[in-house]
Design a protein around this motif. Sequence first.
Motif, PDB file in Angstrom:
ATOM      1  N   ALA A   1       8.346 -45.741   8.976  1.00  0.00           N
ATOM      2  CA  ALA A   1       7.208 -44.634   9.667  1.00  0.00           C
ATOM      3  C   ALA A   1       6.611 -44.048   7.303  1.00  0.00           C
ATOM      4  N   LYS A   2       5.393 -42.738   8.373  1.00  0.00           N
ATOM      5  CA  LYS A   2       4.970 -42.282   7.096  1.00  0.00           C
ATOM      6  C   LYS A   2       5.740 -41.011   6.726  1.00  0.00           C
TER       7      LYS A   2
ATOM      8  N   LYS B   1      -0.298 -49.497  11.225  1.00  0.00           N
ATOM      9  CA  LYS B   1       0.340 -49.995  11.768  1.00  0.00           C
ATOM     10  C   LYS B   1      -1.051 -51.499  11.982  1.00  0.00           C
TER      11      LYS B   1
ATOM     12  N   THR C   1      -2.231 -42.488  10.415  1.00  0.00           N
ATOM     13  CA  THR C   1      -1.301 -41.779  11.283  1.00  0.00           C
ATOM     14  C   THR C   1      -0.755 -43.298  10.970  1.00  0.00           C
ATOM     15  N   ASN C   2       0.594 -42.737  11.355  1.00  0.00           N
ATOM     16  CA  ASN C   2       1.889 -44.095  11.591  1.00  0.00           C
ATOM     17  C   ASN C   2       0.521 -45.797  12.623  1.00  0.00           C
TER      18      ASN C   2
ATOM     19  N   ILE D   1       8.084 -47.667  12.174  1.00  0.00           N
ATOM     20  CA  ILE D   1       5.917 -46.759  12.148  1.00  0.00           C
ATOM     21  C   ILE D   1       6.491 -46.931  13.632  1.00  0.00           C
ATOM     22  N   ASP D   2       7.297 -47.740  14.748  1.00  0.00           N
ATOM     23  CA  ASP D   2       6.717 -46.632  16.210  1.00  0.00           C
ATOM     24  C   ASP D   2       7.584 -46.336  16.535  1.00  0.00           C
ATOM     25  N   GLY D   3       8.374 -44.762  15.880  1.00  0.00           N
ATOM     26  CA  GLY D   3       8.692 -43.702  15.828  1.00  0.00           C
ATOM     27  C   GLY D   3      10.172 -44.001  16.071  1.00  0.00           C
TER      28      GLY D   3
END
Length: 84
Positions: free
Chosen positions: A83-84, A68, A63-64, A1-3
């Motif tokens: 992540a979505k 979060k 958004t992610n 989720i943090d990329g």
Amino acid sequence: IDGQPTALSTFKGKVVLLVNVASRCGYTPQYAGLEALYEKYKDRGFVIVGIPANNFGAQEPGTNEEIKTFCTAKYHVTFPMMAK
């Protein structure tokens, strides 16, 4: 989720529960139960991986970062989220 990419090998040797989650779903309180389950068994090789999805009635529109923030602030989620 943090990329950052997450390799499935990260979970090698563990029991993994993949869970489709959504912040605006009627089942959103599941986060509390999932976190309790994760806390109880994480030291025994069990991991929950939350996978946000917006494909069921647009119940995860954020958004992610928003997802979060919601999960950690409202349900104190510490298990991995993708992540979505």
